[in-house]
Design a protein around this motif. Sequence first.
Motif, short mmCIF file in Angstrom:
data_model
loop_
_atom_site.label_atom_id
_atom_site.label_comp_id
_atom_site.label_asym_id
_atom_site.label_seq_id
_atom_site.Cartn_x
_atom_site.Cartn_y
_atom_site.Cartn_z
N VAL A 55 0.84 -1.19 0.00
CA VAL A 55 0.00 0.00 0.00
C VAL A 55 0.88 1.25 0.00
O VAL A 55 2.04 1.21 0.40
CB VAL A 55 -0.96 0.05 1.21
CG1 VAL A 55 -1.98 -1.06 1.14
CG2 VAL A 55 -0.18 -0.02 2.53
N GLY A 56 0.31 2.35 -0.45
CA GLY A 56 1.02 3.62 -0.48
C GLY A 56 0.99 4.33 0.86
O GLY A 56 0.35 3.87 1.82
N SER B 136 -1.44 4.63 -3.25
CA SER B 136 -2.02 3.29 -3.19
C SER B 136 -2.80 3.00 -4.47
O SER B 136 -3.19 3.91 -5.20
CB SER B 136 -2.97 3.18 -2.00
OG SER B 136 -2.29 3.40 -0.79
N ASN C 45 0.70 -1.45 -6.10
CA ASN C 45 0.60 -2.89 -6.34
C ASN C 45 1.66 -3.39 -7.32
O ASN C 45 2.01 -4.58 -7.31
CB ASN C 45 -0.79 -3.24 -6.88
CG ASN C 45 -1.87 -2.96 -5.87
OD1 ASN C 45 -1.92 -3.57 -4.82
ND2 ASN C 45 -2.74 -2.01 -6.20
N GLY D 243 -4.12 4.21 1.62
CA GLY D 243 -3.31 3.12 2.17
C GLY D 243 -3.70 2.80 3.60
O GLY D 243 -3.78 1.63 3.99
#
Length: 281
Positions: free
Chosen positions: A60-61, A90, A112, A66
């Motif tokens: 996740v960011g 994210s 991702n 996220g």
Amino acid sequence: MSILVAGALHLDVVVRAAHLPALDETLTGQGVDYVFGGKGGNQAVAAARMGAQVSFVGRVGGDAFGAQLREGLVRTGVDISQLQADPGPSGMSTAIVTDTGEYGAVIVSAANLNIAVEPLSVPPGTRLILLQNEVPEAVNLALAGLAKADGAAVWLNAAPARTLSPELAACVDMLIVNRVEAGFYGDAFEQSRVLTTLGADGVMYREATYPAHRVDVHSTHGAGDVFVGALAAEVAGGAPVETAIGFAQAAAALHVSAPQAGRSTLSRKTVLRFLAAQPSP
């Protein structure tokens, strides 16, 4: 009944509208929901709700999306010790759901696509790993190889459709596809290793068709992921695939017939209650 799920996490922005817009058309929407999503995330949560012990591999960011995605996994009891952090955004998607329950969507993969392969592992006692095609094949191949070495089954929900390397294909014990994806892969896999979902027409496995449950549809968004996660949970718990299909179809039926706010109550108990209420064949 331990499962490792590796895959994408998306924060889905779901808009309701009368129909999908035509080119250059602007529609007035009827509502919006911000929904935990991504095929990997959805399948992990579905399996956990059905009683499986689930670990997750993903990324996740560092943005607000996220944080929401991380919380969505934690809230359902998914182990996130292999959830990686990315400095960028994210993954997310925008989906339009029509009055008839159909939908169209656009995804932005973002974090991702940056899952690092080197630190990945398969937790001891894992019986099944569940993969999809929303992350780089290198991630799937690394985990599939580790799983085979540990004696775990490898399932690939091969969506979206893309050409698979011979090395990954050789590791796959079960290929799960919809009818469009099945056409893409053709006879690349033995028929006994392929399960094809047919939407409202049910499921095909080993040349047998399993009819779907008939329910009033609120939205089909995410139904396939619920089916796959529930199927994996049942099989990891010792059920034959043929028996687990009916259970997973019931989970998907409850999902599509519930409004967004009611989907978090889906559990193994509610699925069993639904099945008990069905008329005998």
